[in-house]
Design a protein around this motif. Structure first.
Motif, PDB file in Angstrom:
ATOM      1  N   TRP A   1       0.846  -1.187   0.000  1.00 38.33           N
ATOM      2  CA  TRP A   1       0.000   0.000   0.000  1.00 38.33           C
ATOM      3  C   TRP A   1       0.875   1.227   0.000  1.00 38.33           C
ATOM      4  O   TRP A   1       1.855   1.304   0.719  1.00 38.33           O
ATOM      5  N   GLY A   2       0.528   2.178  -0.794  1.00 39.79           N
ATOM      6  CA  GLY A   2       1.337   3.382  -0.936  1.00 39.79           C
ATOM      7  C   GLY A   2       1.309   4.271   0.287  1.00 39.79           C
ATOM      8  O   GLY A   2       0.368   4.252   1.062  1.00 39.79           O
ATOM      9  N   ASP A   3       2.347   5.023   0.438  1.00 34.41           N
ATOM     10  CA  ASP A   3       2.432   5.930   1.569  1.00 34.41           C
ATOM     11  C   ASP A   3       1.645   7.210   1.347  1.00 34.41           C
ATOM     12  O   ASP A   3       1.219   7.843   2.291  1.00 34.41           O
ATOM     13  N   ILE A  54     -12.826   8.607   1.326  1.00 33.92           N
ATOM     14  CA  ILE A  54     -11.534   8.185   1.886  1.00 33.92           C
ATOM     15  C   ILE A  54     -11.667   6.812   2.526  1.00 33.92           C
ATOM     16  O   ILE A  54     -10.855   5.913   2.286  1.00 33.92           O
ATOM     17  N   ARG A  55     -12.687   6.631   3.332  1.00 30.16           N
ATOM     18  CA  ARG A  55     -12.889   5.337   4.015  1.00 30.16           C
ATOM     19  C   ARG A  55     -13.139   4.213   3.006  1.00 30.16           C
ATOM     20  O   ARG A  55     -12.623   3.121   3.149  1.00 30.16           O
ATOM     21  N   ASN A  56     -13.916   4.488   1.977  1.00 29.02           N
ATOM     22  CA  ASN A  56     -14.175   3.501   0.938  1.00 29.02           C
ATOM     23  C   ASN A  56     -12.890   3.153   0.201  1.00 29.02           C
ATOM     24  O   ASN A  56     -12.602   1.984  -0.044  1.00 29.02           O
ATOM     25  N   PHE A  57     -12.119   4.153  -0.161  1.00 34.94           N
ATOM     26  CA  PHE A  57     -10.876   3.946  -0.904  1.00 34.94           C
ATOM     27  C   PHE A  57      -9.856   3.157  -0.087  1.00 34.94           C
ATOM     28  O   PHE A  57      -9.222   2.246  -0.585  1.00 34.94           O
ATOM     29  N   ILE A  63      -3.636   4.747   5.255  1.00 36.69           N
ATOM     30  CA  ILE A  63      -3.099   5.833   4.440  1.00 36.69           C
ATOM     31  C   ILE A  63      -2.164   6.636   5.334  1.00 36.69           C
ATOM     32  O   ILE A  63      -2.551   7.087   6.405  1.00 36.69           O
ATOM     33  N   ASN A  64      -0.925   6.806   4.882  1.00 38.40           N
ATOM     34  CA  ASN A  64       0.056   7.512   5.707  1.00 38.40           C
ATOM     35  C   ASN A  64       0.050   9.022   5.498  1.00 38.40           C
ATOM     36  O   ASN A  64       0.364   9.771   6.403  1.00 38.40           O
ATOM     37  N   LEU A  65      -0.294   9.479   4.298  1.00 35.23           N
ATOM     38  CA  LEU A  65      -0.306  10.913   4.034  1.00 35.23           C
ATOM     39  C   LEU A  65      -1.394  11.228   3.022  1.00 35.23           C
ATOM     40  O   LEU A  65      -1.517  10.555   2.003  1.00 35.23           O
ATOM     41  N   ALA A  84      -2.647  12.301   8.324  1.00 36.56           N
ATOM     42  CA  ALA A  84      -1.668  13.362   8.148  1.00 36.56           C
ATOM     43  C   ALA A  84      -2.014  14.054   6.836  1.00 36.56           C
ATOM     44  O   ALA A  84      -2.179  13.400   5.809  1.00 36.56           O
ATOM     45  N   HIS A  85      -2.145  15.366   6.878  1.00 33.00           N
ATOM     46  CA  HIS A  85      -2.628  16.110   5.714  1.00 33.00           C
ATOM     47  C   HIS A  85      -1.601  17.138   5.293  1.00 33.00           C
ATOM     48  O   HIS A  85      -1.133  17.927   6.101  1.00 33.00           O
ATOM     49  N   GLU A  86      -1.242  17.097   4.030  1.00 27.41           N
ATOM     50  CA  GLU A  86      -0.331  18.083   3.464  1.00 27.41           C
ATOM     51  C   GLU A  86      -1.026  18.710   2.268  1.00 27.41           C
ATOM     52  O   GLU A  86      -1.687  18.022   1.496  1.00 27.41           O
TER      53      GLU A  86
END
Length: 191
Positions: A1-3, A54-57, A63-65, A84-86
């Protein structure tokens, strides 16, 4: 899973049509690692829709970021999901290139799916979900798919093109077929 996962809203101007159930917006989310791309049609730009997307995806994955264009609905959804939100820097086009390319790819894919199916533009929400699935299960030159990279196995279900004729069995409460007649009904596949 991607960061890193990026997200953006497609402008209503780029959609240019209300969906069959009143959808006017689409929340687009992409996993940078796998390339998994999803579009979530919805009625308005609101944090509840973003949070649900987001929850569905993510499903059971972490999800890290969460990287976005900084819209208020994204800030609120990131806070409620504890991500974490950028955010990208406004005016710096290289920062939002991933958003823009994902939107272009999705918009073009949905438009093509509708034309190929011969369906009117109001079916864009169904076309979006169908096109995303077909894109995500498609294998690249290395024999990998975005689906496999995020789930550890290839998609095992059947796939059908948007708009194809299907014979389906209605739910038991709505089944009005004759006792000895055909059990299926003809319909159009919409995802």
């Amino acid at each position: 899973w991607g960061d890193i996962v990026t997200a953006d809203h497609m402008d209503t101007v780029s959609i240019k049509a209300q969906g069959i159930n009143g959808e006017q917006e689409a929340f687009v989310i992409k996993d940078i690692f796998s390339g998994l791309l999803r579009g979530f049609p919805h009625l308005t730009k609101h944090e509840e829709w973003v949070e649900a997307g987001i929850r569905n995806f993510a499903g059971q994955r972490k999800i890290n970021l969460f990287y976005t264009d900084g819209g208020t609905e994204f800030k609120a959804a990131a806070k409620s999901t504890k991500l974490a939100h950028e955010k990208s820097t406004p005016g710096v086009h290289s920062n939002n290139a991933i958003f823009e390319r994902a939107n272009q790819l999705l918009t073009g894919g949905v438009a093509t799916a509708l034309v190929e199916a011969g369906l009117p533009h109001v079916f864009w929400p169904y076309a979006m979900e169908c096109w995303c699935l077909r894109r995500n299960i498609e294998k690249d030159d290395d024999g990998q798919s975005s689906w496999n990279l995020t789930r550890g196995a290839e998609f095992a279900g059947e796939t059908f093109p948007l708009g194809c004729l299907v014979n389906f069995k209605p739910s038991p409460t709505r089944d009005h077929t004759l006792k000895y007649g055909a059990k299926g009904h003809l319909g159009v596949f919409c995802g």
